[in-house]
Enzyme design. Structure first.
Site, PDB file in Angstrom:
ATOM      1  N   ASP A  33       0.882  -1.023  -0.139  1.00 24.95           N
ATOM      2  CA  ASP A  33       0.037   0.157   0.119  1.00 24.95           C
ATOM      3  C   ASP A  33       0.986   1.222  -0.053  1.00 24.95           C
ATOM      4  OD1 ASP A  33      -3.112   0.698   1.037  1.00 24.95           O
ATOM      5  OD2 ASP A  33      -1.708   2.233   1.240  1.00 24.95           O
ATOM      6  N   HIS A 104     -10.410  -5.204  -3.503  1.00 26.97           N
ATOM      7  CA  HIS A 104      -9.011  -5.517  -2.892  1.00 26.97           C
ATOM      8  C   HIS A 104      -9.121  -6.003  -1.321  1.00 26.97           C
ATOM      9  CE1 HIS A 104      -9.911  -1.438  -2.534  1.00 26.97           C
ATOM     10  NE2 HIS A 104      -9.689  -1.129  -1.376  1.00 26.97           N
ATOM     11  N   HIS A 106      -6.985  -5.955   2.125  1.00 24.57           N
ATOM     12  CA  HIS A 106      -5.765  -5.584   2.753  1.00 24.57           C
ATOM     13  C   HIS A 106      -5.264  -6.473   3.609  1.00 24.57           C
ATOM     14  CE1 HIS A 106      -6.943  -1.109   2.274  1.00 24.57           C
ATOM     15  NE2 HIS A 106      -7.982  -1.560   1.912  1.00 24.57           N
TER      16      HIS A 106
END
Ligand code: 5GP
Length: 120
Positions: A33, A104, A106
């Site tokens: 990220d 997505h 994480h």
């Protein structure tokens, strides 16, 4: 809602903008990220065009879902997070604050992560 081909993760998949790649196979791309919220903060995205978890869980093929989930587990293992622990999270929609309209997950880890949901 229609998938937007100009979202930032679509551009990363097309290699129009760079990423710090962690892992890739036929189903997923994983990268760090850009604004990490923990020592290790990795994003795992499917290669297919899915807007969010709701879209992915409803419309992805079984092999895409299987390939995706297997990859998430493998990436966490490769990052040595299994013993110390990690958190996976997917934001869907407005109340969850989803910023990028390409599904997505994480992966957070590398340190104690605190409470599951911020009270602030
Ligand atoms: P969301 O809020 O949609 O669940 O998470 C989107 C995440 O994408 C955020 O954590 C944000 O920091 C990350 N992000 C946004 N733009 C980029 C980018 O261009 N590159 C990378 N590597 N991450 C990004």
């Amino acid at each position: 809602m229609i998938y937007d081909d100009d979202n930032i993760f679509a551009k990363i998949l097309r290699e129009e903008i760079p990423c710090k790649k962690v892992y890739e196979n036929e189903y997923v791309l994983a990268f760090h990220d850009v604004n990490p919220q923990s020592k290790i903060h990795i994003l795992v995205i499917p290669k297919g065009k899915y807007i969010s978890f709701a879209d992915f869980s409803e419309n992805a093929l079984p092999e895409e879902i299987n390939g995706f989930m297997k990859a998430v587990g493998k990436i966490a293992k490769n990052q040595n997070l299994v013993e110390s622990g990690y958190r996976i999270l997917a934001n869907h929609g407005q109340n969850a604050g989803q910023e990028v309209a390409h599904f997505h997950i994480h992966i957070f880890g590398g340190e104690p992560l605190g409470p599951m949901i911020s009270k602030t």
